[in-house]
Enzyme design. Structure first.
Site, short mmCIF file in Angstrom:
data_model
loop_
_atom_site.label_atom_id
_atom_site.label_comp_id
_atom_site.label_asym_id
_atom_site.label_seq_id
_atom_site.Cartn_x
_atom_site.Cartn_y
_atom_site.Cartn_z
NE ARG A 126 72.16 70.41 -5.15
CZ ARG A 126 72.40 71.64 -5.65
NH1 ARG A 126 73.63 71.99 -5.97
NH2 ARG A 126 71.41 72.49 -5.82
CD GLU A 174 77.03 71.21 0.36
OE1 GLU A 174 77.35 70.47 -0.59
OE2 GLU A 174 76.40 72.26 0.24
CG HIS A 191 77.22 74.32 -2.38
ND1 HIS A 191 76.28 73.37 -2.10
CD2 HIS A 191 76.93 74.74 -3.65
CE1 HIS A 191 75.46 73.20 -3.13
NE2 HIS A 191 75.84 74.04 -4.09
C1 DGY Z 1 72.46 75.64 -7.42
O1 DGY Z 1 71.92 76.68 -7.81
O2 DGY Z 1 71.88 74.57 -7.47
C2 DGY Z 1 73.85 75.73 -6.91
O3 DGY Z 1 74.26 74.59 -6.27
C3 DGY Z 1 74.05 76.94 -6.02
O4 DGY Z 1 73.79 78.07 -6.71
#
Ligand code: DGY
Length: 324
Positions: free
Chosen positions: A235, A264, A282
């Protein structure tokens, strides 16, 4: 029962849901505002959401009928799970199916930065390649280097295991001992500071929690080797993006491969200008196969939760246990 889906997901999931429920799906391919999500959830028993939706307390209390929130993602930091739990709402996510896919993206980023793939592609297309040259576009070897894994859960473990062919020395930071990594790779569990100073390549695989917010800031970047490459597929806010830009600009480290960003979808303008950063939108879990599996899993969580069963992947199982 009625459910609201905040954005189109692969049809395999929608079809499963439609067999059991009345399904209202946001037909526009865009992120909904909080107001729109609150409107959408009115009169619904279930909410299927994405990681881009802010599912805070206001959304959670907006519809007293709401019993299940299923997120089409493994990370669920955008959901106020505590508020959901207080309201007796189950929350499901999609772990496992995206593990290898995300780990593969982390490797793709690592190679792209180490071997300057994106920069080389731009250079070649721009007509700047005038023949082999001894010092043209020099990168760094990956084999036989030290790999540092921050967060040795499912994805961190899969990422580390894929290093086997490159004969790497593996260090990891985690609250728990990872016997798979220790037995299969001879990996060593270390403190963060040791990992930062010893690793050539560092990959982040921690969930976003208050304690992992800005886990990598100026101080940590300063500890890294000059040839270090930092990879983030977890993240964005785990890294202090401003500090990273400074580190990349001033060459404290060799480069960074990023799939996620602190604010983001906004990306620091300076970051976009740096040749030693490779940026992805992402999309680490973004393969046709994996996104289909995620849609099915999110639908299965929803179906189980609304049928009074324990969702196969539930982040607040205590609710179910209390109910039964
Ligand atoms: C998640 O699933 O948390 C990813 O960041 C995107 O698939």
């Amino acid at each position: 029962m009625n459910i609201f889906v905040t954005r189109k997901i692969p049809d395999a999931g929608i079809q499963l849901l439609k067999k059991k429920f009345d399904v209202e799906t946001n037909q526009e391919d865009r992120i909904l505002t909080k107001k729109e999500i609150i409107k959408g959830v009115k009169g619904k028993d279930g909410l299927l959401c994405l990681l881009t939706d802010q599912i805070d307390r206001d959304v959670i209390v907006a519809e007293p009928k709401l019993k299940m929130i299923s997120i089409y993602a493994v990370g669920y930091n955008n959901i106020d799970v505590q508020a959901a739990t207080e309201q007796g709402i189950l929350v499901g996510n999609t772990p496992g199916v995206l593990t290898d896919t995300t780990a593969e993206m982390a490797w793709a980023l690592l190679f792209s930065v180490a071997r300057r793939i994106v920069e080389g592609d731009r250079f070649t297309r721009a007509g700047k390649f005038h023949g082999w040259a001894p010092s043209l576009m020099l990168g760094q070897d990956v084999s036989n280097k030290t790999l540092g894994i921050i967060g040795a859960g499912k994805i961190g473990t899969a990422f580390a295991l894929k290093s086997k062919g490159f004969n790497m020395n593996v260090l990891y930071v985690d609250e728990q001992k990872n016997t798979i990594l220790e037995q299969k790779l001879g990996a060593k569990k270390v403190e963060l500071s040791e990992l930062l100073t010893q690793s050539d390549y560092i990959s982040l695989h921690v969930p976003l929690r208050p304690k992992t917010h800005h886990l990598i800031g100026e101080k940590e970047l300063h500890k890294m080797k000059k040839n270090a490459i930092l990879i983030n597929t977890s993240r964005g806010p785990v890294i202090d993006e401003k500090a990273l830009v400074k580190a990349l600009k001033e060459r404290w480290i060799f480069g960074a491969g990023l799939d996620v960003y602190e604010h983001e979808p906004k990306i620091n303008e300076q970051l976009k200008k740096l040749d030693n950063a490779v940026l992805q939108p992402h999309s680490a879990s973004g393969t046709i196969e994996t996104r289909t599996k995620m849609a099915i899993m999110a639908a299965e969580n929803m179906i189980a939760g609304l049928q009074g069963k324990m969702p196969p992947n539930c982040v607040n199982p205590e609710i179910f246990q209390k109910r039964n």
